[in-house]
Design an enzyme around this catalytic site. Sequence first.
Site, PDB file in Angstrom:
ATOM      1  N   LYS A 154       0.837  -1.203   0.000  1.00 57.66           N
ATOM      2  CA  LYS A 154       0.000   0.000   0.000  1.00 57.66           C
ATOM      3  C   LYS A 154       0.869   1.249   0.000  1.00 57.66           C
ATOM      4  O   LYS A 154       1.533   1.550   0.989  1.00 57.66           O
ATOM      5  CB  LYS A 154      -0.901   0.045   1.235  1.00 57.66           C
ATOM      6  CG  LYS A 154      -1.940   1.156   1.129  1.00 57.66           C
ATOM      7  CD  LYS A 154      -2.532   1.551   2.458  1.00 57.66           C
ATOM      8  CE  LYS A 154      -1.867   2.755   3.056  1.00 57.66           C
ATOM      9  NZ  LYS A 154      -2.041   3.996   2.292  1.00 57.66           N
ATOM     10  N   GLU A 229       9.416   1.000  10.975  1.00 55.48           N
ATOM     11  CA  GLU A 229      10.362   2.104  10.772  1.00 55.48           C
ATOM     12  C   GLU A 229       9.579   3.379  11.039  1.00 55.48           C
ATOM     13  O   GLU A 229       8.705   3.738  10.252  1.00 55.48           O
ATOM     14  CB  GLU A 229      10.904   2.118   9.342  1.00 55.48           C
ATOM     15  CG  GLU A 229      11.713   0.895   8.950  1.00 55.48           C
ATOM     16  CD  GLU A 229      13.108   0.872   9.527  1.00 55.48           C
ATOM     17  OE1 GLU A 229      13.467   1.785  10.305  1.00 55.48           O
ATOM     18  OE2 GLU A 229      13.847  -0.077   9.217  1.00 55.48           O
ATOM     19  N   CYS A 263      12.797  10.950   7.728  1.00 48.89           N
ATOM     20  CA  CYS A 263      12.859  10.467   9.113  1.00 48.89           C
ATOM     21  C   CYS A 263      14.263  10.635   9.677  1.00 48.89           C
ATOM     22  O   CYS A 263      14.443  10.679  10.887  1.00 48.89           O
ATOM     23  CB  CYS A 263      12.429   9.011   9.164  1.00 48.89           C
ATOM     24  SG  CYS A 263      13.288   8.009   7.973  1.00 48.89           S
ATOM     25  N   GLU A 355       8.609  15.869  15.991  1.00 50.57           N
ATOM     26  CA  GLU A 355       9.032  15.685  14.606  1.00 50.57           C
ATOM     27  C   GLU A 355       8.176  16.577  13.718  1.00 50.57           C
ATOM     28  O   GLU A 355       6.982  16.322  13.541  1.00 50.57           O
ATOM     29  CB  GLU A 355       8.868  14.216  14.201  1.00 50.57           C
ATOM     30  CG  GLU A 355       9.406  13.955  12.818  1.00 50.57           C
ATOM     31  CD  GLU A 355       9.178  12.520  12.365  1.00 50.57           C
ATOM     32  OE1 GLU A 355       8.085  11.987  12.584  1.00 50.57           O
ATOM     33  OE2 GLU A 355      10.109  11.947  11.769  1.00 50.57           O
TER      34      GLU A 355
HETATM   35  P1  NAP Z   1       1.658   7.882   8.571  1.00 52.82           P
HETATM   36  O1  NAP Z   1       0.581   8.876   8.643  1.00 52.82           O
HETATM   37  O2  NAP Z   1       1.952   7.078   9.768  1.00 52.82           O
HETATM   38  O3  NAP Z   1       1.312   6.935   7.338  1.00 52.82           O
HETATM   39  C1  NAP Z   1       2.185   5.952   6.855  1.00 52.82           C
HETATM   40  C2  NAP Z   1       1.407   4.929   6.070  1.00 52.82           C
HETATM   41  O4  NAP Z   1       0.505   4.251   6.942  1.00 52.82           O
HETATM   42  C3  NAP Z   1       0.531   5.527   4.965  1.00 52.82           C
HETATM   43  O5  NAP Z   1       0.514   4.639   3.884  1.00 52.82           O
HETATM   44  C4  NAP Z   1      -0.814   5.612   5.648  1.00 52.82           C
HETATM   45  O6  NAP Z   1      -1.911   5.623   4.765  1.00 52.82           O
HETATM   46  C5  NAP Z   1      -0.806   4.338   6.450  1.00 52.82           C
HETATM   47  N1  NAP Z   1      -1.753   4.317   7.563  1.00 52.82           N
HETATM   48  C6  NAP Z   1      -2.331   5.376   8.189  1.00 52.82           C
HETATM   49  N2  NAP Z   1      -3.155   4.940   9.156  1.00 52.82           N
HETATM   50  C7  NAP Z   1      -3.116   3.590   9.159  1.00 52.82           C
HETATM   51  C8  NAP Z   1      -3.741   2.574   9.917  1.00 52.82           C
HETATM   52  N3  NAP Z   1      -4.587   2.853  10.909  1.00 52.82           N
HETATM   53  N4  NAP Z   1      -3.446   1.277   9.646  1.00 52.82           N
HETATM   54  C9  NAP Z   1      -2.582   0.970   8.677  1.00 52.82           C
HETATM   55  N5  NAP Z   1      -1.977   1.885   7.899  1.00 52.82           N
HETATM   56  C10 NAP Z   1      -2.220   3.191   8.142  1.00 52.82           C
HETATM   57  O7  NAP Z   1       3.034   8.556   8.161  1.00 52.82           O
HETATM   58  P2  NAP Z   1       3.271   9.606   6.996  1.00 52.82           P
HETATM   59  O8  NAP Z   1       2.661  10.890   7.457  1.00 52.82           O
HETATM   60  O9  NAP Z   1       2.861   9.061   5.689  1.00 52.82           O
HETATM   61  O10 NAP Z   1       4.863   9.652   6.960  1.00 52.82           O
HETATM   62  C11 NAP Z   1       5.620  10.409   7.808  1.00 52.82           C
HETATM   63  C12 NAP Z   1       6.164   9.581   8.962  1.00 52.82           C
HETATM   64  O11 NAP Z   1       6.893   8.455   8.500  1.00 52.82           O
HETATM   65  C13 NAP Z   1       7.137  10.346   9.807  1.00 52.82           C
HETATM   66  O12 NAP Z   1       6.883  10.143  11.166  1.00 52.82           O
HETATM   67  C14 NAP Z   1       8.473   9.753   9.437  1.00 52.82           C
HETATM   68  O13 NAP Z   1       9.476   9.903  10.405  1.00 52.82           O
HETATM   69  C15 NAP Z   1       8.118   8.341   9.204  1.00 52.82           C
HETATM   70  N6  NAP Z   1       9.152   7.689   8.392  1.00 52.82           N
HETATM   71  C16 NAP Z   1       9.999   6.779   8.970  1.00 52.82           C
HETATM   72  C17 NAP Z   1      10.994   6.172   8.223  1.00 52.82           C
HETATM   73  C18 NAP Z   1      11.934   5.183   8.830  1.00 52.82           C
HETATM   74  O14 NAP Z   1      12.513   4.438   8.067  1.00 52.82           O
HETATM   75  N7  NAP Z   1      12.083   5.113  10.134  1.00 52.82           N
HETATM   76  C19 NAP Z   1      11.121   6.483   6.880  1.00 52.82           C
HETATM   77  C20 NAP Z   1      10.264   7.406   6.324  1.00 52.82           C
HETATM   78  C21 NAP Z   1       9.274   7.989   7.095  1.00 52.82           C
HETATM   79  P3  NAP Z   1      -2.518   7.028   4.207  1.00 52.82           P
HETATM   80  O15 NAP Z   1      -1.704   7.336   3.054  1.00 52.82           O
HETATM   81  O16 NAP Z   1      -3.921   6.735   3.876  1.00 52.82           O
HETATM   82  O17 NAP Z   1      -2.383   8.031   5.330  1.00 52.82           O
END
Ligand code: NAP
Length: 456
Positions: A154, A229, A263, A355
């Site tokens: 996804k 992650e 991140c 963050e």
């Molecule tokens: P997010 O809101 O947590 O969403 C990440 C993914 O999860 C999206 O595909 C999202 O779908 C999906 N999602 C949302 N709610 C869900 C649920 N209840 N159950 C299952 N999946 C769900 O994060 P983001 O705003 O896209 O990305 C930013 C975050 O990612 C930051 O905190 C960043 O630090 C972190 N990040 C971490 C790494 C690492 O390797 N540690 C790398 C990159 C990013 P939707 O698109 O529909 O919201």
Amino acid sequence: MSTYEVINPATAEAIRTVELADVAAVDDAIERAQRAFEQWRAVAPSDRARLLRRFAAVVDEHIDELAELEVANSGHTISNATWEAGNVRDVLEYSAAAPERLFGRQIPVDGGINITFAEPLGVVGVIVPWNFPMPIAAWGFGPALAAGNTVVLKPAEVTPLTAMRIGELAREAGIPEGVLTILPGKGSVVGERFVTHPGVRKVVFTGSTEVGKRIMAGCADQVKNLTLELGGKNANIVFPDADLSAAAAAAPGGVFDNAGQDCCSRSRLLVHADVFDDFLSELKDAVSGFRCTDPTDPDADMGPLVTAAHRDSVAAYVDGAEVAFQGECPTGPGFWFPPTVITPDDITARDFNEEIFGPVLSVVPFRSESEAVSIANNTEYGLSGSIWTRDLDRAIRVSRSVEAGNLSVNSHSSVRYWTPFGGYKQSGLGRELGPDAVAAFTETKNVFIAVGPAAD
Ligand code: NAP
Ligand code: MG
């Protein structure tokens, strides 16, 4: 079926309408992936390796197309997006070396022989955030496919286009139907179904710590294998013995790359008090030279933020904060925010702790090595960080003391496809990339074979 209108963040113009998967479509895809698993796991290791190398080669033939698509969908600079598409190829090539090397062990026992097997898990659900749509997808599906699993993936709702294209390229390369299925859709629908569907044996989630915790709780119900992650609030520590000009020149790239939507972004800058003012003045010059502009420009250092809502969320952190200086960026159309440097009054400031995931750097002074380490560790996160010093003893001491999974000395580099990547504390669970990436997609099976005595 509902749809999503994909917007170019640099122009605010709609570029494509994408159909979003509903629960029935996800269930259907998982069932197809389960059937495909029976075939894929049985493909001879050398043939699976060859198919993955072919997949890498087809991606390589489409680097420019994928990069341009990412620029349009995500606002990444063309130079970054080209690297990102290349990273997909590299992860596939690296993973392709694994099928013939999934060694088990022979363990000496009495009464027979004992062998272990590294077996695939089954269907793996990969959930990708919007900040690095291509690499993070590949970090999941590359090693998962190499180990003999099938994958349902996804993409983030707002950035689905490159993952969809990579799914098509997989089929072009001869990866069988059902082995890699891309399912654009909402996290609350598609992502949650990966967690609740018993046919999905592992979830790989990259995204916010908040959603990661919910996914971990959901996976507990079926004791489902999980890699997380999550977020980061990473420290860049500059000691007075460092090459200060080099540290100042590199600091903007360490935090503002990908408009800070990274991140690993070094969004907390800790500078020794003795050199604080001089360093800030060099940093100001470096920030003014950081080019925030049209992401199709090959010289752009940074483009827009991904959506208007995210731009507003970043702006809310800066509103009322102690802004020291800002760089320049276009005013619009598009979701622009300039590189911004804040000097908070103390380390309890919101911008220093949360963050922000945008081009915002918070700078504070420190007075001793132990204070620097203590500030760096004063966070729930533990993903990455940097240490700038010419003192080798200090470099080693501090890099062993900072609680983070990916540190760099006199550099801001965090990611190589052949080295492990992941977080301490609430930045995650497990590691991706590197020599152990494929093992995370296997179960160990132990088989004892009794050997009877000769009858004659
Ligand atoms: P997010 O809101 O947590 O969403 C990440 C993914 O999860 C999206 O595909 C999202 O779908 C999906 N999602 C949302 N709610 C869900 C649920 N209840 N159950 C299952 N999946 C769900 O994060 P983001 O705003 O896209 O990305 C930013 C975050 O990612 C930051 O905190 C960043 O630090 C972190 N990040 C971490 C790494 C690492 O390797 N540690 C790398 C990159 C990013 P939707 O698109 O529909 O919201
Ligand atoms: Mg989100």
